[in-house]
Write an enzyme that holds these catalytic residues in place. Structure first.
Site, PDB file in Angstrom:
ATOM      1  N   HIS A   1     -10.953 -14.404   8.091  1.00  0.00           N
ATOM      2  CA  HIS A   1      -9.725 -13.675   7.757  1.00  0.00           C
ATOM      3  C   HIS A   1      -9.502 -12.493   8.695  1.00  0.00           C
ATOM      4  CE1 HIS A   1      -7.023 -11.520   4.727  1.00  0.00           C
ATOM      5  NE2 HIS A   1      -6.489 -12.717   4.857  1.00  0.00           N
TER       6      HIS A   1
ATOM      7  N   LYS B   1      -8.526 -10.233  11.980  1.00  0.00           N
ATOM      8  CA  LYS B   1      -7.468 -10.239  12.995  1.00  0.00           C
ATOM      9  C   LYS B   1      -7.844  -9.221  14.069  1.00  0.00           C
ATOM     10  CE  LYS B   1      -5.201 -11.713   9.142  1.00  0.00           C
ATOM     11  NZ  LYS B   1      -5.627 -11.552   7.732  1.00  0.00           N
TER      12      LYS B   1
ATOM     13  N   HIS C   1       1.793  -6.988   2.387  1.00  0.00           N
ATOM     14  CA  HIS C   1       0.643  -7.707   2.933  1.00  0.00           C
ATOM     15  C   HIS C   1      -0.381  -6.746   3.535  1.00  0.00           C
ATOM     16  CE1 HIS C   1      -1.393 -10.769   5.613  1.00  0.00           C
ATOM     17  NE2 HIS C   1      -1.280 -11.444   4.490  1.00  0.00           N
TER      18      HIS C   1
ATOM     19  N   LYS D   1      -3.279  -3.751   4.186  1.00  0.00           N
ATOM     20  CA  LYS D   1      -4.637  -3.444   3.719  1.00  0.00           C
ATOM     21  C   LYS D   1      -5.046  -2.113   4.343  1.00  0.00           C
ATOM     22  CE  LYS D   1      -4.400  -8.175   4.625  1.00  0.00           C
ATOM     23  NZ  LYS D   1      -3.739  -8.592   3.416  1.00  0.00           N
TER      24      LYS D   1
ATOM     25  N   ASP E   1      -9.588  -7.205  28.166  1.00  0.00           N
ATOM     26  CA  ASP E   1     -10.395  -6.665  29.263  1.00  0.00           C
ATOM     27  C   ASP E   1     -11.445  -5.662  28.800  1.00  0.00           C
ATOM     28  OD1 ASP E   1      -9.010  -8.223  31.047  1.00  0.00           O
ATOM     29  OD2 ASP E   1      -7.596  -6.648  31.621  1.00  0.00           O
TER      30      ASP E   1
ATOM     31  N   ASP F   1      -8.399  12.000   1.150  1.00  0.00           N
ATOM     32  CA  ASP F   1      -8.295  13.400   1.559  1.00  0.00           C
ATOM     33  C   ASP F   1      -7.484  13.507   2.851  1.00  0.00           C
ATOM     34  OD1 ASP F   1      -9.592  14.181  -0.725  1.00  0.00           O
ATOM     35  OD2 ASP F   1     -11.572  14.254   0.204  1.00  0.00           O
TER      36      ASP F   1
END
Length: 404
Positions: A113, A115, A292, A294, A120, A299
């Protein structure tokens, strides 16, 4: 591998496909030596087709291009799509692929899952955004709200090594020196002095590292916690930590799905609302389009952006990658965005509203909570298999076998 804390990094928050795809694709166009890409989903829409073209162009000019997709999330790529990549020299692999059974994908658990995109060894991208048009505004009402970051600095080598480790080639590829032409600053960076740590979750040495980072930050919070998460059904430890933070006076705000892409997601999250609301946690449902994202902040310094939801799949089964960022400027940038989202595009959930009809939901809450709590262990009783990587070649329609 999970990295150590790395200082002096540059970071920029990227919001939705409009913020992510242009710099990511331009970075691939400018690549000179290496492109490493991991993703859950590639669709053959305008985004997936543009991705294919920039990868092909990079491979044709001599850049080594390695792409790793999930065998469940990207199972429907066509022969023509794969053939073009294969002909150009792109190295394409699938994580734990499995043939369909009666037209249904059955390899649901233990997915890749993450991404991650590394160019380089000097420029990196991490987040929750897949390569599909449903992350763009013009997709319509179901376009997704999502986030990623673009980074430069020492943390990029950790991203690179994490991908190479998954490809099982890290022992054969030496660390490259970053040439001077890749040391330019990130345009409009939110911070140029961020301290970061890459946290991954796997099913071997790091089964709970991302969850532990959340717990440590929440337990130590003294002012504010803001979490925007697509699939919110964490374990008891995280729920208790959030409730206890609210009890000691921390302003705890959750931004959750009010217009989910999967209806059961909202139901599962709402089963927890009463438990949290009665101790002062503020819950807002984002209703403009599917959420979608996350992301979270605690603080005025700690933030995280990545691929991990706060649900049993992400916290206990999937391979995930989050960047934990310690930087006041980036924290404030993320806070201002999420606060604007909360004020203008969300609906506040009240305890009075949730308690209506609570009598019939209470048994369901109990059963669902404890089922998801032990869900990873239940899945672990299924026939064991070791997730594998498999080269992904076009399928010869005459033989239905992979071309080699």
């Amino acid at each position: 591998m999970n990295s150590q804390w790395r200082g002096e990094n540059q970071v920029q928050l990227l919001i939705n496909g409009e913020g992510y795809y242009p710099p990511a694709f331009e970075a691939i166009r400018q690549a000179r030596e290496e492109v490493l890409l991991e993703t859950f989903i590639i669709y053959e829409d305008k985004v997936g087709l543009e991705l294919r073209q920039v990868l092909i162009d990079a491979a044709r000019r001599g850049v080594r291009v390695q792409v790793l997709v999930d065998g469940y999330g990207s199972a429907e790529l066509s022969r023509d799509y794969l053939q073009a990549l294969f002909d150009a020299g792109v190295e394409l692999q699938a994580f734990d692929p499995s043939p369909m059974r009666l037209g249904v994908r059955t390899n649901l658990f233990r997915r890749l899952h993450r991404k991650i995109l590394v160019i380089d060894g000097s420029l990196g991208f991490v987040g929750g955004i897949n390569y599909s048009a449903d992350h763009l505004d013009d997709f319509g009402p179901l376009a997704k709200q999502d986030y990623a970051v673009q980074v430069r600095g020492p943390i990029v080598e950790d991203l690179r090594q994490a991908t190479l480790a998954l490809l099982d080639r890290h022992t054969r590829l030496a660390r490259r020196h970053r040439p001077w032409w890749h040391r330019a600053a990130v345009a409009d960076a939110d911070s140029e002095q961020a301290t970061m740590r890459l946290c991954i979750r796997d099913n071997h040495q790091h089964p709970s590292d991302i969850e532990q980072q959340y717990l440590r930050a929440i337990v130590s919070a003294h002012e504010r916690i803001v979490i925007a998460n697509a699939y919110f059904f964490p374990g008891y430890r995280l729920l208790r930590a959030l409730r206890n933070a609210a009890r000691r006076g921390v302003e705890v705000t959750l931004i959750l799905q009010g217009m989910p892409d999967m209806p059961w997601v909202r139901l599962c999250s709402r089963l927890l609302y009463n438990y949290l609301l009665r101790d002062g946690v503020r819950i807002h449902e984002y209703c403009e389009r599917p959420l979608h994202g996350k992301v979270a902040l605690v603080d005025r310094e700690w933030s995280t952006v990545g691929s991990s939801n706060l649900d049993p799949l992400s916290l206990s089964l999937n391979l995930e990658a989050n960047l934990v960022i310690r930087d006041a400027a980036f924290n404030q940038r993320l806070y201002e965005h999420l606060d604007e989202l909360r004020q203008t595009r969300c609906k506040r959930v009240t305890l009075q509203r949730i308690l209506r009809g609570y009598w019939w939901r209470a048994p369901l809450i109990f059963l669902t909570f404890h089922f998801t709590r032990y869900f990873p262990a239940l899945v672990g009783t299924l026939p064991a298999h070791k997730p594998r990587l498999k080269p992904l070649y076009p399928i010869d329609p005459g033989t239905q076998e992979r071309l080699s």
